[in-house]
Design a protein around this motif. Structure first.
Motif, mmCIF file in Angstrom:
data_model
loop_
_atom_site.group_PDB
_atom_site.id
_atom_site.type_symbol
_atom_site.label_atom_id
_atom_site.label_comp_id
_atom_site.label_asym_id
_atom_site.label_seq_id
_atom_site.Cartn_x
_atom_site.Cartn_y
_atom_site.Cartn_z
ATOM 1 N N ASP A 124 0.853 -1.187 0.000
ATOM 2 C CA ASP A 124 0.000 0.000 0.000
ATOM 3 C C ASP A 124 0.885 1.233 0.000
ATOM 4 O OD1 ASP A 124 -2.107 1.763 0.341
ATOM 5 O OD2 ASP A 124 -2.635 1.105 2.367
ATOM 6 N N HIS B 47 -2.353 2.517 9.093
ATOM 7 C CA HIS B 47 -2.809 1.205 9.567
ATOM 8 C C HIS B 47 -1.704 0.175 9.433
ATOM 9 C CE1 HIS B 47 -3.126 0.220 5.237
ATOM 10 N NE2 HIS B 47 -3.458 1.499 5.137
ATOM 11 N N HIS C 54 -5.966 -3.840 5.966
ATOM 12 C CA HIS C 54 -5.960 -2.942 7.126
ATOM 13 C C HIS C 54 -5.905 -3.762 8.407
ATOM 14 C CE1 HIS C 54 -7.839 -0.113 4.070
ATOM 15 N NE2 HIS C 54 -6.708 0.456 4.420
ATOM 16 N N THR D 150 1.567 1.745 7.802
ATOM 17 C CA THR D 150 1.702 2.825 6.823
ATOM 18 C C THR D 150 1.849 4.172 7.525
ATOM 19 O OG1 THR D 150 -0.677 3.267 6.630
ATOM 20 C CG2 THR D 150 0.245 1.567 5.177
ATOM 21 N N GLU E 201 0.836 7.810 6.298
ATOM 22 C CA GLU E 201 0.067 8.369 5.183
ATOM 23 C C GLU E 201 -0.779 9.567 5.612
ATOM 24 O OE1 GLU E 201 -3.245 6.013 3.734
ATOM 25 O OE2 GLU E 201 -2.845 4.424 5.181
ATOM 26 N N GLU F 197 1.996 8.257 0.912
ATOM 27 C CA GLU F 197 1.900 7.077 1.781
ATOM 28 C C GLU F 197 3.071 6.134 1.536
ATOM 29 O OE1 GLU F 197 -1.514 4.540 1.082
ATOM 30 O OE2 GLU F 197 -1.177 3.431 2.928
#
Ligand code: MF3
Ligand code: CO
Length: 296
Positions: A153, A216, A223, A247, A249, A281
């Motif tokens: 992500d 997260h 997540h 992360t 972000e 992110e």
């Protein structure tokens, strides 16, 4: 008979819970005891399932190769006149072409394979043939990939043609915010210290940080815990422990921090005052002596 214990001490000679095949006493025993000492002092600590194994980390890295290739390709093609639907097509081409699955597609009913958030859109913008990128726009492309069950992500900002000085500064400072946070990803310290570093860099540049949406844990699911605030106080939040992946972000607003959700599509978040918002992110692994960026 000797004293009866309510809970048996973990067998030091049994194989470690992490699956290494090594005896517990030579593997994670010291690690577990260190976490327990923090917990006894009232610290929020990660559960075992948030500690990634070597195999997990390799899996996330392979997924991240695809995710970063997606964003690289968007960077090569993005230009004035392009629709955000075209960005979605690029994500599909690259992701499926490399054997991955776009994690956004169908996630809680999300209709497309990537989020494209333009100017005052804070996040979760839905790619559309009706949204045409114009010179002067700033757009966040937030991409997530699944490969062999592992999730990556990351998101980047793109500036379309010539962008105003104030928008360019917002984009650059937001990137710096992520770097400031990254510097504070230090094992055996608290997440709130990282959040506060992000927040303070935004504030000293005259910006605000969105409070309701954050980062997260990520890797074995899209997540995972913990939820990561970018406005938390130092000395609060979960203990950062080697093997955790999460992360960074932050969503940074040029004006006020207030946001609202699109009532028609149920997804897109906008700034209340209509001023621009930016986000970068990265997905980060906590290591023994700092951090490693797995996806950016
Ligand atoms: N990629 C986003 C994140 O950084 C989540 C997007 S969920 C979606 O956590 F459904 F909107 F795609
Ligand atoms: Co994310």
């Amino acid at each position: 008979m000797g004293p009866r214990l309510t809970m048996r001490k973990p067998d030091r000679n049994a194989p470690c819970w992490c699956g290494s095949g090594i005896k517990y006493k030579h593997c994670h025993q010291e690690f577990d005891e260190k976490i327990m000492r923090f917990q006894m002092r009232g610290c929020e600590v990660p559960s075992r399932k948030l500690i990634k194994t070597k195999e997990d980390i390799e899996g996330i890295k392979k997924s991240a190769v695809i995710n970063m290739a997606c964003l690289d390709e968007v960077g090569r093609q993005i230009c004035p006149g392009m629709t955000t639907l075209r960005i979605d097509e690029i994500i599909n081409e690259v992701t499926y072409g490399m054997g991955g699955i776009p994690a956004d597609l169908g996630y809680q009913g999300f209709p497309k394979s990537v989020c494209t958030s333009v100017n005052e859109e804070v996040c979760h913008g839905i790619p559309s043939p009706d949204v045409v990128l114009r010179e002067g726009d700033i757009v966040n492309v937030d991409c997530s990939t699944i490969l062999n069950g592992y999730f990556s992500d990351s998101s980047r900002m793109f500036m379309i043609g010539e962008v105003s000085e104030e928008k360019r500064r917002l984009v650059e400072v937001t990137r710096e915010c992520v770097d400031e946070g990254l510097k504070k990803v230090i094992p055996w310290t608290l997440m709130g210290d990282m959040s506060d570093a992000v927040h303070r860099h935004a504030m000293r540049n005259g910006y605000t940080v969105v409070r309701e949406i954050g980062g997260h844990g990520c890797g074995n699911a899209f997540h995972e815990d913990p939820w990561v605030s970018f406005v938390a106080a130092p000395g609060t939040g979960m203990l950062m422990v080697p093997g955790m992946v999460f992360t960074i972000e932050p969503m940074v607003n040029m004006g006020g921090a207030a946001i609202y959700e699109d009532r028609k599509n149920g997804w897109t978040i906008y700034t209340k005052d209509g001023k621009p918002s930016a986000q970068w992110e990265i997905e980060v692994l906590v290591t023994e002596d700092g951090a490693e960026v797995l996806c950016r």
